[in-house]
Design an enzyme around this catalytic site. Structure first.
Site, PDB file in Angstrom:
ATOM      1  N   SER A 328       0.798  -1.220   0.000  1.00 21.69           N
ATOM      2  CA  SER A 328       0.000   0.000   0.000  1.00 21.69           C
ATOM      3  C   SER A 328       0.834   1.275   0.000  1.00 21.69           C
ATOM      4  O   SER A 328       0.287   2.365  -0.153  1.00 21.69           O
ATOM      5  CB  SER A 328      -0.904   0.007   1.227  1.00 21.69           C
ATOM      6  OG  SER A 328      -1.703  -1.141   1.227  1.00 21.69           O
ATOM      7  N   ASP A 352     -17.647   0.883  -2.164  1.00 16.25           N
ATOM      8  CA  ASP A 352     -16.709  -0.054  -1.536  1.00 16.25           C
ATOM      9  C   ASP A 352     -17.450  -1.068  -0.683  1.00 16.25           C
ATOM     10  O   ASP A 352     -17.673  -0.863   0.504  1.00 16.25           O
ATOM     11  CB  ASP A 352     -15.707   0.725  -0.679  1.00 16.25           C
ATOM     12  CG  ASP A 352     -14.799  -0.215   0.091  1.00 16.25           C
ATOM     13  OD1 ASP A 352     -14.719  -1.415  -0.259  1.00 16.25           O
ATOM     14  OD2 ASP A 352     -14.164   0.251   1.063  1.00 16.25           O
ATOM     15  N   ASP A 367     -10.769  -6.626  -0.418  1.00 16.04           N
ATOM     16  CA  ASP A 367     -10.129  -5.533   0.307  1.00 16.04           C
ATOM     17  C   ASP A 367      -9.593  -6.149   1.585  1.00 16.04           C
ATOM     18  O   ASP A 367     -10.090  -7.171   2.053  1.00 16.04           O
ATOM     19  CB  ASP A 367     -11.159  -4.454   0.661  1.00 16.04           C
ATOM     20  CG  ASP A 367     -10.501  -3.157   1.094  1.00 16.04           C
ATOM     21  OD1 ASP A 367     -10.589  -2.176   0.345  1.00 16.04           O
ATOM     22  OD2 ASP A 367      -9.864  -3.139   2.179  1.00 16.04           O
ATOM     23  N   CYS A 387      -7.637   2.013   1.430  1.00 15.54           N
ATOM     24  CA  CYS A 387      -8.704   1.232   0.821  1.00 15.54           C
ATOM     25  C   CYS A 387      -8.203   0.566  -0.470  1.00 15.54           C
ATOM     26  O   CYS A 387      -7.753   1.231  -1.385  1.00 15.54           O
ATOM     27  CB  CYS A 387      -9.885   2.145   0.527  1.00 15.54           C
ATOM     28  SG  CYS A 387     -11.141   1.378  -0.498  1.00 15.54           S
TER      29      CYS A 387
END
Lengths: 624, 380
Positions: A328, A352, A367, A387
């Protein structure tokens, strides 16, 4: 009539007798010359015998090489990181030793040399130059010195020599960056300037010691010495002084290095700090490490195999050679790419539900948070909360080509070119690369993995640090550099602009990175507690093993070496960056572990003794 | 008549007529061959020590000996009259090659000596050592001897043109040897003594001119070193001091084979090439030096005897010149290493390591053998 013939016609008989006369004359001349020659040799070998015998046996004039003193290495505040200490060595000159085997046995008895020491010595002996002093033991203790000194008169060809030996006062703290010097091996011997290395046993093997070898080494000198038959120097006739190697001042800061080293505490990982304005490497740690001093006098094979075979790979320089999924930590750069190319605006939101699906594809992209972060999420929150779904969507829309070019401008995919050895370039995949490597086209699903810094993508901690430093600099990438200055020479680092991103877009991403630490829902909000300054950063957890569809990541079920790597990249102070940091710790799962290491490094650099932020603006003013 | 008498008195001249004819058929001179083989063998022992006991070097040199002796054998088969008829053409070719070296030669050790044709590299100056006595002898043998002034001048020109070209390379040692072999022909052709004396006088005048206008700095240094080696102990004097030390420390009996410290310690530069006599003197002492000189002397006597027994003036002059050149090799080498002559690059024949010069040397002996066996065939 006969007279007439004699004058005008060739007369073979007369010519033959003429030749005979000349032949006898020539033999006479030759004989005289040989007598002179014999006389000369008689003069040298009989009359002057004593003199030349003395010259030959007693007063041999040697031209001896005087090795230069190796340059010292200092940190940015002038603290010694590599020095030369005087050590007593026991050396043997095999040509003067009547019985090598018994001499070795005698010394073994005196000093308790191990069989291995003897083996190493024999290897060195087998390729020594004639009359070269070959060390059998370096670094004699006082006691050993005394023992040998007593017996020295019984040991022809054995000498005690004082030598300067490289010493690293911080043992293992700088091993991977400073490197070490070691015995010149055969391959190195072939490539170096033999004359300049005459009398030098060691050469830089790794890191700074290797990268700046030619500057650190200096230029050899020479002296003419009179020696006795045992090679003992009687007096020095004249000397050409060697030119010592250059002293190096590094950008490294002992305090930050120590903070990082202690905070990593032997866990498998790497921590790097870069001065954002200069690209100077303030700290670069790879743990677990090893004591560089072990290598200087030739490491024992027991010690070496222990290091080599350790499952924690202490010899492996994770900072430059460790290639990890950046995970990330790439999200701020990708968010910036989306804004820059107009793929998204700061207001664009994505649904999401905790997973993502490509059109016409049944595969679910999870996720890390099963239930999702929010009903709809924008780029800033996607960075703050890390996210995945938002970035799946963004990377799909950007496409691999734009992602590749944008990331490449931040230095991903190729070595940074830092002034250290054996740096690797990570892997920034592209369509081209896929075709070359696997002979396959690029699949859209693979782009999604790149969007969360996984899949094919790999980066070294050094690349991550220089990329986040470029973020701190609003897009100016500076080649990281360990050397600050060498005598009066200051290297100018390479700088290049990444992409011309508008100021408002920068603001979105930098604000989001700040909120990763200082926002209510930031993934590293724990760092904000008791912080005297603001930090901008990004966490990451890199998957080590692939998780199959529908399977759940269960850390308990995974072997300890298959757990996620914890990553953190960041810079501080957020509003006027001075330091950029990247930390990777293997298999500790929680990015907070890495974040706390980074925080300690930042504190060391940014806070004064009273725990208050140093006023850098004022300091810069003084510097001019 | 005198000649055939001499043949009968010759040592090793062959008592058994069967044996004699075998040597004749092979065109070999047994006495000469025997002496050459002894020195070659001795040379290999010295070389082994001088090269730091390198079997590799000795093997290489052994291979060079094979080539050189083979070359000698083939040259010995050539008819002497054919040598005479061909020598002017070969001479012109040799001079052209020397010119080619000056303009397109390969540089080695600061001098242009090599000529590359195809994959083949050779030194025309080495070949000139052989051509020179042949060419001068060819010219002189067709004139009335003793030579008159005009003939003397032309002979000088024949000798000096290649010598100057070789000097230009620059290779003083070879230039001297080549010029000398031409001059020796003149001497054996009966050059008047007044010319010889005049030449000496000319040389005395020429020396300072050479010094100031012709010689290279390094050549000057070598001469200066001769007078005072201590003046540059660690520079140009180094070789000569070390070689004199090696020789002197050998004493009468020497330190023994493989026991010489001067070369083992690497004090002695070029110990296996030009300076090898120092190793020999150090390890075998004065006795070794005298033994070697004795063998060289026997070769010289044999060479001159072959000349005296030769039937044609050409053959006589060639034999005399080749033998004398061989003598100059020995004299210059042993003189320079012991510090009484300046250092010029002249190897010690049959002992110093080296391929090209060894092959030309042995080809010279091949010519001697051709002359030796031819005249005996005529005598039958």
């Amino acid at each position: 009539m006969w007279q007439h013939d004699r004058r005008y016609m060739k007369d073979p008989i007369a010519e033959a007798s003429l030749f005979q006369g000349r032949a006898f004359t020539s033999l006479l001349i030759m004989a005289i010359c040989f007598v002179v020659i014999i006389g000369r040799y008689f003069y040298l070998q009989v009359i002057q015998y004593q003199r030349y015998q003395t010259e030959s046996d007693k007063n041999r004039v040697h031209v001896q090489s005087v090795p230069p003193k190796r340059g010292l290495i200092f940190d940015r505040k002038g603290r010694l990181l590599a020095e030369n200490i005087s050590a007593q060595s026991l050396v043997l000159v095999s040509e003067r030793i009547p019985d090598m085997q018994s001499t070795i046995e005698q010394l073994q008895g005196l000093l308790g040399l191990s069989d291995e020491d003897v083996e190493t010595f024999k290897v060195r002996l087998s390729r020594h130059r004639p009359f070269e002093e070959v060390p059998i033991k370096v670094g004699l203790s006082e006691e050993e010195m005394a023992k040998v000194a007593v017996e020295l008169h019984n040991l022809p060809g054995v000498e005690i020599r004082a030598q300067l030996v490289r010493h690293y006062p911080y043992d293992d703290m700088f091993a991977h960056v400073i490197g070490y010097v070691g015995r010149i091996n055969e391959r190195e011997q072939q490539n170096l300037d033999e004359e300049n290395y005459a009398g030098t046993y060691n050469i830089g093997k790794l890191g700074i010691e290797r990268y700046y070898e030619s500057q650190l080494h200096g230029t050899v000198g020479a002296q003419n010495v009179e020696t006795d038959v045992r090679g003992k120097i009687l007096r020095v006739l004249d000397q050409i002084d060697p030119i010592p190697g250059k002293d190096l001042t590094l950008n490294l800061d002992l305090d930050i290095q120590k903070a990082a080293f202690d905070a990593l505490d032997g866990r498998r990982g790497s921590a790097i700090a870069i001065d954002t304005r200069t690209g100077g490497v303030l700290a670069i740690v790879s743990t677990p490490s090893y004591d560089s001093n072990l290598f200087v006098n030739g490491i024992s094979s027991k010690n070496y195999s222990a290091l080599r075979d350790s499952p924690d790979l202490p010899l492996f320089n994770r900072s430059l050679q460790g290639q990890y999924p950046p995970a990330s930590t790439v999200k701020p750069i990708l968010g910036l790419a989306g804004l820059h190319f107009g793929t998204i605006t700061p207001q664009t939101t994505v649904r999401d539900p905790g997973w993502y699906q490509l059109p016409n594809d049944t595969r679910f992209y999870r996720d890390w948070k099963r239930e999702g972060h929010a009903a709809r999420i924008n780029v800033a929150d996607a960075i703050i909360q890390s996210c995945d779904v938002f970035f799946y969507d963004l990377s799909y829309k950007l496409g691999i080509d734009k992602i590749h070019d944008f990331m490449a401008s931040f230095g991903y995919g190729e070595p940074t070119g830092v002034d250290l050895t054996s740096e690797r370039g990570g892997l920034l995949p592209s369509k081209d690369w896929k075709l070359r490597t696997y002979n396959q086209p690029w699949f859209p699903g693979e782009t999604l993995n790149i969007g969360i810094g996984q899949g094919y993508m790999l980066a070294t901690p050094m690349q991550m640090a220089s990329a986040v430093s470029a973020l701190a600099n609003n897009g100016e990438w500076i080649q990281p550099r360990v050397l600050q200055k060498m005598d009066d020479f200051t290297p100018m680092p390479k700088r290049r602009k990444t992409f011309e991103v508008s100021q408002s877009n920068w603001a979105v991403v930098e604000e989001a990175m700040r909120d990763v630490i200082h926002g209510q829902r930031g993934t590293a909000r724990a760092l904000a507690r008791q912080s005297a300054y603001e930090i901008a950063g990004k966490t990451g957890t890199a998957q080590v093993v692939g998780i199959a569809q529908g399977e759940k990541y269960d850390s308990k079920a995974l072997a300890s070496r298959q757990r996620d790597h914890a990553l953190f990249v960041g810079f501080a102070p957020a509003d006027a960056p001075r330091i950029a940091v990247a930390v990777v710790i293997e298999n500790v799962e929680h990015s907070s572990e890495s974040a706390s290491v980074a925080k300690k490094m930042m504190d060391t650099y940014l806070l004064d003794k009273n725990g208050e932020l140093i006023n850098f603006a004022a300091l810069d003013g003084i510097d001019g | 008549m005198a000649n055939s008498d001499f043949v009968r008195q010759m040592p090793l001249g062959g008592h058994a007529s069967l044996q004699k004819s075998l040597w004749h058929r092979l065109h070999l001179d047994p006495a000469l061959l025997f002496l050459l083989l002894i020195i070659s063998g001795f040379g290999l022992f010295v070389l082994y020590s001088a090269s730091g006991q390198s079997v590799e070097t000795v093997k290489r040199q052994g291979a060079f000996f094979m080539i050189a002796y083979t070359a000698m054998f083939f040259v010995a088969q050539i008819n002497v009259d054919m040598m005479r008829r061909w020598s002017p053409f070969v001479y012109v070719l040799g001079v052209l090659l020397l010119v080619a070296v000056l303009f397109g030669g390969t540089v080695g050790k600061g001098a242009q000596r090599w000529l590359q044709i195809g994959g083949f590299r050779f030194q025309p100056s080495e070949i000139m050592k052989l051509i020179m006595p042949l060419a001068t002898a060819w010219f002189l043998s067709s004139r009335i001897l003793p030579p008159r002034i005009r003939v003397v001048l032309i002979s000088l020109a024949i000798a000096m043109v290649p010598a100057v070209l070789i000097f230009k390379q620059p290779d003083l040692g070879t230039a001297i040897l080549v010029a000398a072999s031409g001059l020796f022909c003149l001497f054996f052709a009966g050059l008047g003594w007044r010319y010889v004396i005049a030449a000496g006088g000319l040389a005395a005048i020429a020396a300072p001119i050479m010094w100031f206008f012709v010689m290279h700095d390094y050549q000057k240094r070598r001469v200066l070193t001769l007078f005072d080696p201590e003046s540059d102990r660690l520079g140009s004097g180094w070789n000569i001091i070390q070689s004199m030390t090696a020789i002197g420390s050998g004493g009468i009996e020497g330190k023994g084979w493989l026991q010489g410290s001067q070369s083992a310690l690497n004090f002695l530069p070029e110990s296996h090439t030009d300076f090898i006599i120092a190793v020999l003197a150090e390890e075998f002492g004065l006795l070794g030096v005298i033994a070697l000189l004795l063998m060289y002397s026997l070769i010289l006597v044999r060479g001159i005897v072959i000349g005296m027994s030769a039937q044609s003036t050409f053959a006589r002059l060639v034999a005399g010149a080749i033998t004398s050149t061989f003598f100059v090799y020995v004299l210059v080498n042993m003189g320079m290493v012991s510090g009484i002559l300046p250092v010029v690059g002249v190897p010690l024949p049959l002992v110093s390591q080296g391929g090209t010069s060894l092959v030309t040397l042995m080809m010279g002996f091949g010519i001697l053998m051709a002359i030796s066996t031819e005249q005996r065939r005529l005598a039958h």
